[in-house]
Write a protein that holds these residues in place. Structure first.
Motif, short mmCIF file in Angstrom:
data_model
loop_
_atom_site.label_atom_id
_atom_site.label_comp_id
_atom_site.label_asym_id
_atom_site.label_seq_id
_atom_site.Cartn_x
_atom_site.Cartn_y
_atom_site.Cartn_z
N PHE A 11 7.37 -19.21 50.52
CA PHE A 11 8.45 -19.22 51.51
C PHE A 11 8.76 -20.64 51.95
N VAL A 12 7.71 -21.42 52.24
CA VAL A 12 7.90 -22.79 52.69
C VAL A 12 8.57 -23.61 51.60
N LEU A 13 8.12 -23.44 50.36
CA LEU A 13 8.70 -24.18 49.24
C LEU A 13 10.18 -23.85 49.08
N LEU A 14 10.48 -22.58 49.01
CA LEU A 14 11.86 -22.18 48.79
C LEU A 14 12.73 -22.48 50.00
N PHE A 15 12.16 -22.34 51.20
CA PHE A 15 12.93 -22.66 52.40
C PHE A 15 13.25 -24.16 52.43
N ARG A 52 22.92 -29.46 30.72
CA ARG A 52 24.14 -28.95 31.36
C ARG A 52 23.94 -27.51 31.85
N LYS A 53 23.33 -26.69 31.03
CA LYS A 53 23.11 -25.30 31.41
C LYS A 53 22.11 -25.18 32.57
N VAL A 54 21.04 -25.97 32.51
CA VAL A 54 20.04 -25.95 33.58
C VAL A 54 20.65 -26.48 34.88
N TYR A 55 21.51 -27.49 34.77
CA TYR A 55 22.19 -28.03 35.95
C TYR A 55 22.99 -26.92 36.65
N ASP A 56 23.75 -26.16 35.86
CA ASP A 56 24.56 -25.07 36.43
C ASP A 56 23.67 -24.02 37.09
N ILE A 57 22.57 -23.68 36.45
CA ILE A 57 21.64 -22.69 37.02
C ILE A 57 21.04 -23.21 38.32
N ASN A 58 20.63 -24.47 38.33
CA ASN A 58 20.06 -25.05 39.55
C ASN A 58 21.09 -25.11 40.67
N GLN A 59 22.33 -25.38 40.31
CA GLN A 59 23.39 -25.43 41.32
C GLN A 59 23.58 -24.04 41.95
N GLN A 60 23.62 -23.02 41.13
CA GLN A 60 23.75 -21.66 41.64
C GLN A 60 22.53 -21.28 42.49
N PHE A 61 21.36 -21.69 42.04
CA PHE A 61 20.12 -21.38 42.75
C PHE A 61 20.11 -22.01 44.14
N LEU A 62 20.43 -23.28 44.23
CA LEU A 62 20.43 -23.95 45.53
C LEU A 62 21.52 -23.42 46.44
N THR A 63 22.64 -23.04 45.87
CA THR A 63 23.70 -22.42 46.68
C THR A 63 23.21 -21.10 47.25
N LYS A 64 22.54 -20.32 46.43
CA LYS A 64 22.00 -19.04 46.88
C LYS A 64 20.95 -19.24 47.97
N LEU A 65 20.09 -20.25 47.81
CA LEU A 65 19.08 -20.52 48.83
C LEU A 65 19.72 -20.91 50.15
N GLY A 66 20.78 -21.70 50.07
CA GLY A 66 21.49 -22.09 51.29
C GLY A 66 22.09 -20.88 51.99
N GLY A 67 22.61 -19.94 51.21
CA GLY A 67 23.17 -18.72 51.78
C GLY A 67 22.11 -17.87 52.45
N ILE A 68 20.93 -17.81 51.84
CA ILE A 68 19.82 -17.03 52.42
C ILE A 68 19.42 -17.64 53.75
N LYS A 69 19.38 -18.95 53.81
CA LYS A 69 19.01 -19.62 55.05
C LYS A 69 20.00 -19.30 56.16
N GLN A 81 14.30 -12.18 49.73
CA GLN A 81 15.51 -12.71 49.11
C GLN A 81 15.21 -13.98 48.32
N LEU A 82 14.35 -14.83 48.88
CA LEU A 82 13.99 -16.07 48.20
C LEU A 82 13.24 -15.79 46.91
N LYS A 83 12.32 -14.83 46.95
CA LYS A 83 11.57 -14.46 45.76
C LYS A 83 12.50 -13.88 44.70
N ALA A 84 13.46 -13.08 45.13
CA ALA A 84 14.42 -12.49 44.19
C ALA A 84 15.27 -13.59 43.55
N ALA A 85 15.71 -14.57 44.33
CA ALA A 85 16.50 -15.68 43.80
C ALA A 85 15.68 -16.49 42.80
#
Length: 125
Positions: A11-15, A52-69, A81-85
């Motif tokens: 949780f701390v890591l993902l948060f 390029r593909k990993v960049y896009d995935i990381n971008q989506q991931f961080l956006t999703k984490l921001g939304g969870i917060k 939610q963080l574990k699911a992301a």
């Protein structure tokens, strides 16, 4: 007890990662995505197409984490939610990375979690 500590560490890591994702300044988010992807490129020896593909995935991931917060709800709900992301990100990365790269990614992720646990213990104790 170890399981609870592990969950707290995750949780701390993902948060913490979501902090970067929720930065109001878009360039800060882009910098976080680039830093995360650059680190993966070094550790996993990504080729240009993978990068390029990993960049896009990381971008989506961080956006999703921001939304969870930003979402309401309790810590347990956010943790789920963080574990699911995190699982979604792993699933998206698996077909892009070679088996060896994905194994190394998992090793690196586990090491980061252990480091977060240790940092959490040091702050508490």
């Amino acid at each position: 007890m170890k399981n609870k500590i592990g969950l707290v560490a995750v949780f701390v890591l993902l948060f913490g990662m979501s902090q970067a994702a929720s930065a109001q300044d878009g360039s800060r988010k882009d910098q976080a995505v680039k830093a995360m992807t650059d680190t993966m490129q070094v550790h996993l020896s990504l080729n240009d197409d993978q990068y390029r593909k990993v960049y896009d995935i990381n971008q989506q991931f961080l956006t999703k984490l921001g939304g969870i917060k930003q979402d309401g709800g309790g810590k347990l709900a956010k943790l789920q939610q963080l574990k699911a992301a995190d699982k979604e990100r792993d699933a998206a990365l698996k077909p892009i990375l070679t088996d060896e790269q994905f194994k190394q990614f998992q090793v690196d992720k586990k090491a980061r979690r252990e480091e977060m646990k240790e940092n959490y213990k040091n702050r508490k104790g």
